[in-house]
Write a protein that holds these residues in place. Structure first.
Motif, mmCIF file in Angstrom:
data_model
loop_
_atom_site.group_PDB
_atom_site.id
_atom_site.type_symbol
_atom_site.label_atom_id
_atom_site.label_comp_id
_atom_site.label_asym_id
_atom_site.label_seq_id
_atom_site.Cartn_x
_atom_site.Cartn_y
_atom_site.Cartn_z
ATOM 1 N N UNK A 167 0.828 -1.219 0.000
ATOM 2 C CA UNK A 167 0.000 0.000 0.000
ATOM 3 C C UNK A 167 0.856 1.260 0.000
ATOM 4 N N UNK A 168 2.050 1.182 0.581
ATOM 5 C CA UNK A 168 2.813 2.421 0.747
ATOM 6 C C UNK A 168 4.009 2.571 -0.196
ATOM 7 N N UNK A 169 4.439 1.471 -0.836
ATOM 8 C CA UNK A 169 5.725 1.554 -1.537
ATOM 9 C C UNK A 169 5.697 2.571 -2.668
ATOM 10 N N UNK A 170 4.509 2.851 -3.240
ATOM 11 C CA UNK A 170 4.468 3.842 -4.330
ATOM 12 C C UNK A 170 3.638 5.074 -3.960
ATOM 13 N N UNK A 171 3.466 5.296 -2.645
ATOM 14 C CA UNK A 171 2.783 6.521 -2.205
ATOM 15 C C UNK A 171 3.852 7.516 -1.731
ATOM 16 N N UNK A 207 11.223 6.848 0.656
ATOM 17 C CA UNK A 207 11.885 6.354 -0.545
ATOM 18 C C UNK A 207 11.023 6.610 -1.790
ATOM 19 N N UNK A 208 9.713 6.380 -1.662
ATOM 20 C CA UNK A 208 8.830 6.534 -2.823
ATOM 21 C C UNK A 208 8.821 7.965 -3.333
ATOM 22 N N UNK A 209 9.070 8.926 -2.477
ATOM 23 C CA UNK A 209 8.936 10.311 -2.932
ATOM 24 C C UNK A 209 10.050 10.720 -3.898
ATOM 25 N N UNK A 210 11.084 9.903 -4.002
ATOM 26 C CA UNK A 210 12.114 10.170 -5.012
ATOM 27 C C UNK A 210 11.643 9.732 -6.402
ATOM 28 N N UNK A 211 10.653 8.867 -6.462
ATOM 29 C CA UNK A 211 10.275 8.231 -7.736
ATOM 30 C C UNK A 211 8.848 8.529 -8.191
ATOM 31 N N UNK A 212 7.933 8.611 -7.217
ATOM 32 C CA UNK A 212 6.516 8.686 -7.564
ATOM 33 C C UNK A 212 5.945 10.071 -7.265
ATOM 34 N N UNK A 213 4.975 10.477 -8.075
ATOM 35 C CA UNK A 213 4.381 11.805 -7.924
ATOM 36 C C UNK A 213 2.940 11.690 -7.419
ATOM 37 N N UNK A 271 3.528 9.588 -16.030
ATOM 38 C CA UNK A 271 3.165 8.208 -15.669
ATOM 39 C C UNK A 271 3.555 7.831 -14.244
ATOM 40 N N UNK A 272 4.534 8.521 -13.688
ATOM 41 C CA UNK A 272 4.906 8.177 -12.302
ATOM 42 C C UNK A 272 3.953 8.779 -11.260
ATOM 43 N N UNK A 273 2.892 9.463 -11.723
ATOM 44 C CA UNK A 273 1.868 9.959 -10.795
ATOM 45 C C UNK A 273 1.005 8.772 -10.366
ATOM 46 N N UNK A 274 1.094 8.421 -9.100
ATOM 47 C CA UNK A 274 0.391 7.226 -8.619
ATOM 48 C C UNK A 274 -0.766 7.550 -7.688
ATOM 49 N N UNK A 275 -0.801 8.791 -7.156
ATOM 50 C CA UNK A 275 -1.775 9.101 -6.106
ATOM 51 C C UNK A 275 -2.529 10.386 -6.418
ATOM 52 N N UNK A 311 -6.299 6.549 -4.326
ATOM 53 C CA UNK A 311 -7.059 7.725 -3.896
ATOM 54 C C UNK A 311 -6.731 8.043 -2.445
ATOM 55 N N UNK A 312 -6.636 9.321 -2.165
ATOM 56 C CA UNK A 312 -6.137 9.765 -0.863
ATOM 57 C C UNK A 312 -6.940 11.005 -0.452
#
Ligand code: CLF
Ligand code: SF4
Length: 496
Positions: free
Chosen positions: A41-45, A51-57, A110-114, A146-147
């Protein structure tokens, strides 16, 4: 979904590579102890994992104008201070417009996940608009998490609806658990069609927040608690808040500094209530850390922010621009899955790397270093292009993320780094307390000025993973005898 397949084939990172034997101190280290279903649930949030905040938007859509309480740090003309820095929302959107915008951003970033709804008022004080947006997105863009972020007053009555829409990340802003403290923060709440003032209103708000927190955690929803640190009002009290919310199952605590400027027209701003300085914020985060996971990478973003944390690409997606975009979302989802799989592979490769052995004698003092990065977990930004620096602490125990420092952009491009002296001085002030700055490149002029200010520029580690590079520079400083003298008092020196 491809991203989950990759993660399941190669379990989510258990420890960030490159860290020395000691703790990285980031929530990624703490993540390694989480059950698999929570890690997924958290790895791409980007907010729930450092860590995820370096990669995902992430992106926010401003569909919720009304609010049901008044906070002394808020002016209705400005974004909700729960989740944003002050600044007017550029465009208030209808749910239909918001959905269109989300799909346009998802197709282009595409790296926008949330997708988060965080204002400009309170999302749950605007339930029709908020849930209409979520309902449409669940159908049309099922690959987006969704958040929602709320002050909590209407939370208990919305829990069923949140769960129904698969919203498994909820932020509640909890500034206090004591109504006497609350009365100094909230002049009134709007409750059962009446305005209720002072302590009585604060007591109802606190009760609703706690009840909502318990209901969500009982349903397995991940809850992050945001708290605004207000010196002299709730600073000491937030340690108690941290204990209470942890006991009730909150996943993460995000203590954010109060932003209070007279020109924002807020009560605190006008009354001269001061904001905490960097040292006070860090000290409180450290004090609360014993009780629960702390978020230190929050950017207090706008209610209409778009992009990686710390960047804002909202101007690329205004309504008039979106109107001209042709979006084939089925096609976009395929591309997104490929990008997410590549990032997952990178994270898994990092996790698989053996931890470096750390043989640094324990008597060496910690050192703060600033890093210029535009994402990807590596040092990849020119000093003059950095709008913010990430700050890491290196010590014999390892490397840990401390926070970020915003700075004015002073380089307009090209090789003429260092032309705007005033802005460079602003950057140097922002780096106060740091003994080195790591970047991909830096011009001759700022190099000299940084050195004169006691900050060693370093462009030797371009494209290296941040924590490896910080540890390497720390070892170089030890080898050069730079850490043999008395400790640098960076904590005290940071006082703004
Ligand atoms: Fe937005 Fe908030 Fe969701 Fe993140 S932001 S609703 S949890 S997707 Fe993140 Fe921005 Fe900090 Fe908020 S950096 S202000 S914590
Ligand atoms: Fe402002 Fe948000 Fe507080 Fe409402 S909850 S008053 S919008 S800061």
């Amino acid at each position: 979904m491809l991203e989950l397949k990759v993660i399941n084939d190669n379990p989510a990172p258990s420890k960030k590579g490159g860290c020395s034997a000691g703790s990285c101190g980031s929530n990624d280290e703490q993540m390694s102890h989480l059950p698999e279903h929570i890690r997924e649930k958290v790895y791409n949030h980007p907010c729930y994992s450092e860590q995820a905040h370096h990669y995902f938007a992430r992106m926010h859509v401003a569909v919720a104008p009304a609010c049901n309480i008044q906070c002394h740090y808020c002016n209705r003309k400005y974004d909700c201070a729960n989740e944003s820095r002050p600044g007017v929302v550029s465009e208030l959107l209808t749910p239909d417009q918001a959905v269109k915008k989300v799909m346009a951003v998802a197709a282009n970033i595409p790296q926008m996940t949330v997708l988060g709804i965080a204002g400009p008022g309170d999302p749950l004080a605007n339930p029709e608009r908020t849930f209409d947006t979520f309902r449409q997105l669940t159908e049309k863009a099922p690959d987006i998490k969704l958040c929602v972020s709320t002050n909590g007053l209407s939370l208990p009555e919305c829990v069923d609806e949140l769960v129904k829409h698969n919203i498994d990340h909820v932020t509640i802003t909890i500034n206090c658990v004591d109504p006497d403290v609350g009365a100094k923060i909230y002049p009134w709440i709007f409750w059962n069609n009446k305005r209720i003032h002072g302590r009585k209103g604060a007591a109802i708000l606190i009760e609703q927040q706690q009840k909502g927190l318990e209901m969500l955690t009982a349903r397995g929803v991940l809850v992050k608690v945001n708290s605004v640190l207000i010196p002299g009002v709730n600073d000491e009290h937030l340690k108690e808040v941290s204990k209470v919310v942890k006991a009730k199952g909150a996943f993460l605590h995000n203590v954010m500094p109060l932003i209070a400027e007279a020109e924002h027209g807020t009560f605190y701003g006008v009354m001269g209530q001061r904001s905490p300085n960097k040292a006070e914020l860090q000290a409180l985060q450290d004090a609360c850390e014993g009780d629960m996971n702390m978020m230190r990478h929050c950017r207090q973003c706008r209610a209409d922010a778009v992009g990686l944390l710390g960047e804002d690409r909202g101007s690329e997606f205004t309504l008039d621009k979106i109107e001209t975009m042709e979006i084939d979302y089925a096609e976009a989802m395929k591309k997104r899955a490929v990008v997410h799989a590549a990032i997952a592979e990178e994270l898994n490769a990092q996790a698989a790397r053996p931890a470096q052995k750390n043989d640094i004698p324990a008597h060496y003092r910690p050192v703060l270093m600033a890093v210029a990065t535009s994402g990807g977990g590596v040092i990849n930004q020119h000093f003059g292009h950095a709008k913010e620096f990430l700050v890491y602490e290196a010590s014999p125990a390892g490397v840990r993320f401390i926070g970020h420092r915003k700075t004015d952009l002073y380089c307009s491009g090209g090789d003429t780094c260092g032309d705007a002296d005033t802005a460079l001085q602003t950057s140097i002030r922002a780096l106060e307390g740091c003994e080195a700055v790591l970047c991909s490149k830096i011009g001759y002029s700022p190099w000299g000025e940084l050195e004169a200010a006691g900050i060693q520029p370093n462009g030797e580690h371009a494209m290296e993973p941040i924590e490896d590079a910080v540890m390497a520079v720390y070892k170089e400083m030890i080898a050069a005898g730079k850490l043999d003298e008395a400790p640098a008092l960076y904590g005290a020196g940071n006082a703004a």
